[in-house]
Design an enzyme around this catalytic site. Structure first.
Site, PDB file in Angstrom:
ATOM      1  N   ASN A   9       0.938  -1.196  -0.156  1.00  0.00           N
ATOM      2  CA  ASN A   9       0.183  -0.077   0.059  1.00  0.00           C
ATOM      3  C   ASN A   9       1.168   1.170   0.058  1.00  0.00           C
ATOM      4  OD1 ASN A   9      -1.922   2.087   0.379  1.00  0.00           O
ATOM      5  ND2 ASN A   9      -2.368   1.442   2.735  1.00  0.00           N
ATOM      6  N   LYS A  11       0.141   4.138  -0.238  1.00  0.00           N
ATOM      7  CA  LYS A  11      -0.376   5.415   0.170  1.00  0.00           C
ATOM      8  C   LYS A  11      -0.292   6.518  -0.648  1.00  0.00           C
ATOM      9  CE  LYS A  11      -0.259   3.305   4.852  1.00  0.00           C
ATOM     10  NZ  LYS A  11       0.085   3.576   6.366  1.00  0.00           N
ATOM     11  N   HIS A  96      -9.670   1.306   4.857  1.00  0.00           N
ATOM     12  CA  HIS A  96      -8.408   1.428   5.519  1.00  0.00           C
ATOM     13  C   HIS A  96      -8.576   2.378   6.850  1.00  0.00           C
ATOM     14  CE1 HIS A  96      -4.288   2.765   6.555  1.00  0.00           C
ATOM     15  NE2 HIS A  96      -3.729   1.658   5.975  1.00  0.00           N
ATOM     16  N   GLU A  98      -6.954   4.934   7.718  1.00  0.00           N
ATOM     17  CA  GLU A  98      -6.529   6.269   7.379  1.00  0.00           C
ATOM     18  C   GLU A  98      -7.704   6.847   6.658  1.00  0.00           C
ATOM     19  OE1 GLU A  98      -2.824   5.753   5.542  1.00  0.00           O
ATOM     20  OE2 GLU A  98      -2.191   5.188   7.393  1.00  0.00           O
ATOM     21  N   GLU A 168      -5.203  -4.794  10.706  1.00  0.00           N
ATOM     22  CA  GLU A 168      -4.275  -3.788  10.833  1.00  0.00           C
ATOM     23  C   GLU A 168      -4.543  -3.003  12.051  1.00  0.00           C
ATOM     24  OE1 GLU A 168      -2.349  -2.530   6.905  1.00  0.00           O
ATOM     25  OE2 GLU A 168      -4.054  -1.485   7.158  1.00  0.00           O
ATOM     26  N   GLY A 174       2.446   2.451  10.801  1.00  0.00           N
ATOM     27  CA  GLY A 174       3.599   3.527  10.526  1.00  0.00           C
ATOM     28  C   GLY A 174       4.378   3.655  11.782  1.00  0.00           C
ATOM     29  N   SER A 209       3.598  -1.790  10.319  1.00  0.00           N
ATOM     30  CA  SER A 209       4.851  -2.067  10.354  1.00  0.00           C
ATOM     31  C   SER A 209       5.596  -3.382  10.024  1.00  0.00           C
ATOM     32  CB  SER A 209       5.227  -1.760  11.989  1.00  0.00           C
ATOM     33  OG  SER A 209       4.858  -0.288  12.211  1.00  0.00           O
TER      34      SER A 209
HETATM   35  P1  PGA Z   1       2.782   0.400   7.466  1.00  0.00           P
HETATM   36  O1  PGA Z   1       1.427   0.635   6.869  1.00  0.00           O
HETATM   37  O2  PGA Z   1       3.509  -1.110   6.922  1.00  0.00           O
HETATM   38  O3  PGA Z   1       3.497   1.727   7.273  1.00  0.00           O
HETATM   39  O4  PGA Z   1       2.727   0.386   8.981  1.00  0.00           O
HETATM   40  C1  PGA Z   1       0.512  -0.478   6.676  1.00  0.00           C
HETATM   41  C2  PGA Z   1      -0.842  -0.066   6.190  1.00  0.00           C
HETATM   42  O5  PGA Z   1      -1.273   1.199   6.516  1.00  0.00           O
HETATM   43  O6  PGA Z   1      -1.237  -0.579   5.357  1.00  0.00           O
END
Ligand code: PGA
Length: 250
Positions: A9, A11, A96, A98, A168, A174, A209
């Site tokens: 992903n 983003k 997601h 976010e 997640e 992140g 992560s």
């Molecule tokens: P990350 O993000 O691997 O940077 O923690 C995962 C995600 O939001 O899908």
């Protein structure tokens, strides 16, 4: 052997030209090893054509990070599942955290998006997960169950057997603080139970992560079927490391 999926992903990262250069490098690297998983790249909308062109005819699939619920119409700035399909996508991330947080997406809207994606014969990757307060107050299972049930009840009229789930935990996204394999497995096992009540046997990816250092231990858990990778999918080396970590999975 478990079916494994590694999805990146991106983003809001990479311009179309950097996406093209990245995809070409990744494509070359993937030729050096055989791998034991389906690979999906989810770039920003504007880079989908460049990535899809590079991986056309290969085993790497392209996905979107979001879509609108409707097929077309007066929705300025939006993109439909039909458009994504035509641009070369076969997957689309939905719900997601976010988007739930920053764009107030709720389970009803998430279900509508899943319907739109399935109608285009694409595979939705439905994201669920708790925040840090919910984990601390012991409501992780309740949060995850209600996200799944609220969404799946709304899909009862349609065939959603191709759904992919991504667990997640928001506190792991992140932050560099991935869930431990045991923490992840506990929730993945629970999700599997909830899904079985809907007669659904879907792959469940872990996200938060994931790196080339922790992927193998996570993947060796029985109910973890791969990863949804954010930050580490922006480096060819670490993304390939995560893909190669699936090779030890039986
Ligand atoms: P990350 O993000 O691997 O940077 O923690 C995962 C995600 O939001 O899908």
């Amino acid at each position: 052997m478990k079916r494994m999926i590694v999805a990146g992903n991106w983003k809001m990262n990479m311009t179309p030209s950097s996406a093209k250069a990245f995809s070409e490098e990744l494509s070359e690297k993937l030729k050096q090893h055989s791998h034991n998983c389906d690979i999906v790249i989810c770039p920003p909308y504007i880079s989908i054509p460049a990535v899809a062109e590079t991986f056309s005819g290969s085993r790497v699939s392209v996905g979107a990070q979001n879509c609108h619920t409707k097929e077309k119409g007066a929705f300025t700035g939006e993109i439909s599942a039909t458009m994504l399909k035509d641009a070369g996508c076969t997957y689309c991330i939905v719900g997601h955290s976010e988007r739930r947080r920053d764009f107030a997406e709720n389970d009803t809207e998430v279900a509508e998006k899943i319907k739109a994606i399935l109608q285009c014969d694409m595979t939705p990757i439905l994201c669920v997960g708790e925040n840090i307060e919910q984990r601390k107050d012991g409501s992780t299972f309740d949060v995850v169950r209600s996200q799944l049930e609220n969404t799946l009840f709304e899909l009862k009229e349609i065939d959603y057997s191709h759904l992919v789930i991504a667990y997640e935990p928001i506190w792991a996204i992140g932050t560099g603080l991935a869930a431990t394999p045991e923490q992840a497995q506990e929730v993945h096992g629970f999700i599997d139970e909830v899904l079985s009540r809907f007669e659904l046997n879907a792959p469940i990816l872990y996200g938060g992560s994931v790196t080339d250092q922790n992927a193998q231990e996570l993947f060796s858990q029985p109910n973890i079927h791969g990863a949804l990778v954010g930050g580490a999918s922006l480096s060819v080396q670490s993304f390939v490391g995560i893909i190669n970590a699936t090779n030890v999975i039986k």
